[in-house]
Write a protein that holds these residues in place. Structure first.
Motif, PDB file in Angstrom:
ATOM      1  N   ILE A   1      -5.629  -6.917   3.333  1.00 53.93           N
ATOM      2  CA  ILE A   1      -5.462  -5.721   2.504  1.00 53.93           C
ATOM      3  C   ILE A   1      -6.648  -5.571   1.565  1.00 53.93           C
ATOM      4  CG2 ILE A   1      -4.048  -4.690   0.680  1.00 53.93           C
ATOM      5  CD1 ILE A   1      -1.619  -5.941   2.080  1.00 53.93           C
ATOM      6  N   ARG A   2      -7.104  -6.687   0.997  1.00 59.37           N
ATOM      7  CA  ARG A   2      -8.278  -6.630   0.132  1.00 59.37           C
ATOM      8  C   ARG A   2      -9.483  -6.065   0.875  1.00 59.37           C
ATOM      9  NH1 ARG A   2     -10.804 -12.196  -0.766  1.00 59.37           N
ATOM     10  NH2 ARG A   2     -11.253 -11.701   1.397  1.00 59.37           N
ATOM     11  N   GLU A   3      -9.683  -6.495   2.125  1.00 58.54           N
ATOM     12  CA  GLU A   3     -10.817  -6.001   2.898  1.00 58.54           C
ATOM     13  C   GLU A   3     -10.709  -4.506   3.154  1.00 58.54           C
ATOM     14  OE1 GLU A   3     -13.611  -7.737   3.653  1.00 58.54           O
ATOM     15  OE2 GLU A   3     -12.615  -9.124   2.273  1.00 58.54           O
ATOM     16  N   GLU A   4      -9.507  -4.024   3.396  1.00 55.26           N
ATOM     17  CA  GLU A   4      -9.326  -2.589   3.612  1.00 55.26           C
ATOM     18  C   GLU A   4      -9.580  -1.814   2.321  1.00 55.26           C
ATOM     19  OE1 GLU A   4      -8.490   1.243   4.865  1.00 55.26           O
ATOM     20  OE2 GLU A   4      -9.180  -0.552   5.922  1.00 55.26           O
ATOM     21  N   LEU A   5      -9.097  -2.337   1.203  1.00 50.87           N
ATOM     22  CA  LEU A   5      -9.353  -1.668  -0.078  1.00 50.87           C
ATOM     23  C   LEU A   5     -10.847  -1.683  -0.389  1.00 50.87           C
ATOM     24  CD1 LEU A   5      -6.422  -3.096  -2.265  1.00 50.87           C
ATOM     25  CD2 LEU A   5      -6.474  -1.014  -0.871  1.00 50.87           C
ATOM     26  N   LEU A   6     -11.489  -2.796  -0.084  1.00 50.68           N
ATOM     27  CA  LEU A   6     -12.929  -2.911  -0.306  1.00 50.68           C
ATOM     28  C   LEU A   6     -13.690  -1.910   0.554  1.00 50.68           C
ATOM     29  CD1 LEU A   6     -15.249  -4.434  -1.670  1.00 50.68           C
ATOM     30  CD2 LEU A   6     -15.170  -6.090   0.201  1.00 50.68           C
TER      31      LEU A   6
ATOM     32  N   ARG B   1     -16.768   5.035  -0.201  1.00 47.86           N
ATOM     33  CA  ARG B   1     -16.518   6.146  -1.132  1.00 47.86           C
ATOM     34  C   ARG B   1     -15.311   6.997  -0.730  1.00 47.86           C
ATOM     35  NH1 ARG B   1     -19.632   3.374  -3.711  1.00 47.86           N
ATOM     36  NH2 ARG B   1     -21.321   4.143  -5.039  1.00 47.86           N
ATOM     37  N   VAL B   2     -14.367   6.347  -0.002  1.00 48.35           N
ATOM     38  CA  VAL B   2     -13.079   7.023   0.182  1.00 48.35           C
ATOM     39  C   VAL B   2     -12.449   7.210  -1.194  1.00 48.35           C
ATOM     40  CG1 VAL B   2     -10.788   6.836   1.223  1.00 48.35           C
ATOM     41  CG2 VAL B   2     -12.814   6.054   2.489  1.00 48.35           C
TER      42      VAL B   2
ATOM     43  N   GLY C   1     -14.723   5.538 -10.607  1.00 51.57           N
ATOM     44  CA  GLY C   1     -13.959   6.133 -11.692  1.00 51.57           C
ATOM     45  C   GLY C   1     -12.623   6.711 -11.269  1.00 51.57           C
ATOM     46  N   GLU C   2     -12.390   6.810  -9.969  1.00 51.57           N
ATOM     47  CA  GLU C   2     -11.151   7.405  -9.466  1.00 51.57           C
ATOM     48  C   GLU C   2      -9.996   6.410  -9.544  1.00 51.57           C
ATOM     49  OE1 GLU C   2      -9.365   9.105  -5.218  1.00 51.57           O
ATOM     50  OE2 GLU C   2     -11.539   8.951  -5.529  1.00 51.57           O
ATOM     51  N   THR C   3      -8.839   6.903  -9.922  1.00 58.43           N
ATOM     52  CA  THR C   3      -7.633   6.079  -9.933  1.00 58.43           C
ATOM     53  C   THR C   3      -7.088   5.988  -8.519  1.00 58.43           C
ATOM     54  OG1 THR C   3      -7.109   6.712 -12.206  1.00 58.43           O
ATOM     55  CG2 THR C   3      -5.315   5.802 -10.874  1.00 58.43           C
ATOM     56  N   ILE C   4      -6.823   4.776  -8.053  1.00 60.16           N
ATOM     57  CA  ILE C   4      -6.347   4.586  -6.691  1.00 60.16           C
ATOM     58  C   ILE C   4      -4.821   4.575  -6.685  1.00 60.16           C
ATOM     59  CG2 ILE C   4      -8.436   3.242  -6.245  1.00 60.16           C
ATOM     60  CD1 ILE C   4      -6.718   0.733  -6.118  1.00 60.16           C
TER      61      ILE C   4
END
Length: 235
Positions: free
Chosen positions: A14-19, A25-26, A30-33
């Motif tokens: 999951i960390r790799e996908e979030l990374l 730049r998906v 500064g964007e809230t995920i």
């Protein structure tokens, strides 16, 4: 995307996908995920698994987490530079020159007072002081002054210093866990000007380095390079 993973280490996936989403730049800086609950539902895993992945990203500085404010992508994440200890012989040879070194002084002596704070050799420990001249195609390349804690590397007292420089011997035989490096410039005094064959007052590049093995100091070295030397690294 629905990433369903059930292995015990699924938080790393999951960390790799979030990374990936951050790097591509998906999610913009500064964007809230999405929140933990939404991500857990998307990935088909426990919320604690998502929390572990986000904590890991937060520890690297890539995301910023605030209670009740959610998680956002860092605008200016930190970048870490990794420096390895270069072998002087290899550095000279990489320039297409032949390396030669001359050990001009080797003796046990007290650590000078100005080094006590930076290089706290244990009370009563022997410090080996050495001075070494390094050449590139018989041209002066580097002047090395070194204090080594023999409690950390007692075998160095019998190291073959004529066949291999102390720099190279320590890299090969004295593992270290951490270190400290300082870069600055000095003006050549009479002795340095004589060695480097330059006018007194010429600007010279200096590197001071201290290495440690856990809490035991290994060596303190001051390396003064020939006029015009440049250090190049990558970030």
């Amino acid at each position: 995307m629905n990433l369903r993973v059930k292995e015990p280490n699924s938080w790393t996936q999951i960390r790799e996908e979030l990374l990936r989403r951050i790097n591509e730049r998906v999610w913009q800086p500064g964007e809230t995920i999405p929140g933990e609950a939404d991500l857990a539902e998307e990935f088909g895993c426990a919320r604690t698994t998502v929390n572990r992945a986000l904590r890991d990203l937060a520890e690297t500085g890539l995301v910023i987490r605030k209670r009740k404010a959610g998680t956002r992508v860092a605008v200016n994440p930190p970048h870490k530079a990794t420096l390895t200890i270069p072998i002087i012989r290899e550095e000279v040879e990489a320039r297409g020159a032949e390396h030669r070194h001359v050990l001009t002084l080797k003796e046990i002596r007290p650590l000078p007072p100005h080094l006590h704070a930076a290089f706290p050799v244990p009370p009563g420990a022997d410090a080996l002081y050495t001075e070494t001249l390094h050449y590139a195609d018989d041209r002066p390349f580097l002047y090395e002054e070194r204090y080594t804690n023999l409690e950390a590397v007692p075998e160095m007292s019998v190291a073959p210093m004529d066949k291999i420089s102390l720099n190279e011997w320590l890299v090969q035989n004295a593992p270290y866990t951490t270190g400290d490096m300082t870069f600055f410039a000095i003006s050549a005094d009479t002795a340095l000007a004589r060695f480097f064959e330059c006018p007194v007052g010429t600007a010279l590049y200096v590197v001071e380095r201290i290495t440690w093995n856990s809490d035991l100091p290994i060596t303190h070295v001051r390396m003064t390079y020939a006029p015009g030397y440049r250090m190049r690294t990558r970030i």
